[in-house]
Design an enzyme around this catalytic site. Sequence first.
Site, PDB file in Angstrom:
ATOM      1  N   SER A 203      39.234  36.562  43.292  1.00 15.51           N
ATOM      2  CA  SER A 203      40.602  36.115  43.345  1.00 15.51           C
ATOM      3  C   SER A 203      41.515  36.769  42.299  1.00 15.51           C
ATOM      4  CB  SER A 203      40.658  34.592  43.142  1.00 15.51           C
ATOM      5  OG  SER A 203      40.178  34.249  41.858  1.00 15.51           O
TER       6      SER A 203
ATOM      7  N   LYS B  46      46.324  36.687  34.470  1.00 15.56           N
ATOM      8  CA  LYS B  46      46.181  36.009  35.767  1.00 15.56           C
ATOM      9  C   LYS B  46      47.016  34.730  35.774  1.00 15.56           C
ATOM     10  CE  LYS B  46      42.571  34.513  39.017  1.00 15.56           C
ATOM     11  NZ  LYS B  46      41.115  34.381  39.239  1.00 15.56           N
TER      12      LYS B  46
ATOM     13  N   SER C 255      35.169  36.292  40.740  1.00 15.08           N
ATOM     14  CA  SER C 255      36.568  36.724  40.809  1.00 15.08           C
ATOM     15  C   SER C 255      37.044  37.712  39.754  1.00 15.08           C
ATOM     16  CB  SER C 255      37.481  35.508  40.775  1.00 15.08           C
ATOM     17  OG  SER C 255      37.513  34.938  42.045  1.00 15.08           O
TER      18      SER C 255
END
Length: 478
Positions: free
Chosen positions: A154, A79, A178
């Site tokens: 997210s 990420k 997330s």
Amino acid sequence: MKLNEKSAHELHEMLIAKKISSVELTEEVFKEIDEKENKVGAYVTLTKEEALKSAKIVDEKISRGEEIKILSGIPCAIKDNICTKGIKTTCASKILENFIPPYDATVMTKLSAINPVVVGKSNMDEFAMGGSTENSGFHVTHNPHDLERVPGGSSGGSAAAVAGGEAIFALGSDTGGSIRQPASFCGVVGMKPTYGRVSRYGLVAYASSLDQIGPITKDVTDCAHVLNIISGHDEMDSTSSPAEVPDFTKSLIADVKNLKIGLPKEYFVEGMDSEVETAVRNAAKIFEKLGATLKEISLPHTDVSISTYYLIAPAEAATNLERYDGVSYGARVDGIDVVDMMKNTRSEKFGEEVKRRIMIGNYALSAGYYDAYYLKALKVRTLIQKDFTDAFKDVDVILAPTAPTAAYKIGEMISDPLKMYLQDICTVPLNLAGLPGISVPCGKTKNNLPIGFQLIGKALDESTLIQAAFTYEKEFLK
Ligand code: GLN
């Protein structure tokens, strides 16, 4: 089955048996990326050259007869809020568009022990604020199961990459869901470890008392392997737990006899999709059939967890994001004087959602409102924690939906932030309580969209979650 559809542990077996090489596998993943990436958009940055270099190192080790670790040579996605030395780390924000960290996050240092093949940095909601990856400052990520739908967020890029064969496993971060929610939307496994289990050093801060890095994988076995590597005390993170880290792969045992599972009545909320409810209740029945006992429980403060989270998280975010002032690092937009420069930088480079959170956060922290909002939210947080402590007197784990719906259409919620915030009802309470949770696929809707359930555990008891999830997965995949 194509190579990139296999799990890391299956591919490891093939690597050590010399049936495939890591370079071949990496090239296969990049072939998929070439075909899909313009439709899915899972990545912000691709690092093909570095990936192939690592793959080659692993192949050389294998040919020399050296032992390789289980995730060595397996392509992964990171990420884009996890600092990677020498590789752009943007948090999907224009303000960090050209930021190249001079250091690695602790999870990356730990991963380096296995010669990771990092395919790239995955897309996300800007600064991890959002639940659909539509808030990325660069582009929207699409769900590989249905390109018109969101992958969740997210960590939507990480989940979409794993689900679509653009990576074999990934790291995400979870502040209010997330990791778990995108895992559920994309039909993969995602775990948010106990707060403090994994170091946050080098994770760009959103809400420091809630953030936690964790694995997004194709199955529970891979989840245990990734967790083994990234967990552990770190003196660079004063909130990291000094607790011993068990070998999580020892919990890959199919046995839930004597396991007491709580079903919180407040999580089966009104407005919840009936297909999701049915799938999660069916999962509960499978657990029961396998020897677990079910018990309805109550977590009475669930209804105030959204408002509590959406005060605490923005308050911490507003404070953490003060550092992007156009001076120390990140983008700068000039102005007539320093104040004007800061105003221009922050106005132009932060996206709408980030600005909204900064405003909510600063409002909640300002004199006169602090007691009424922020302090009150902290008190309610304690009550939410107590709900879990009480519940865990009677049960070992808690079973709930990961999200109230399956993946929704791109654009469906983005203009209504409140509606989007309410989607987090099942995930935020355990961040507030610091507890671990794992999302596991448990079926599909009639539109063929993945559904996931979530198991919530006691603090530092990821092992029980892994054992329960593994037992279910084995039965479900039969
Ligand atoms: N959807 C939640 C939010 O917008 C959770 C985000 C996260 O876990 N990073 O804050």
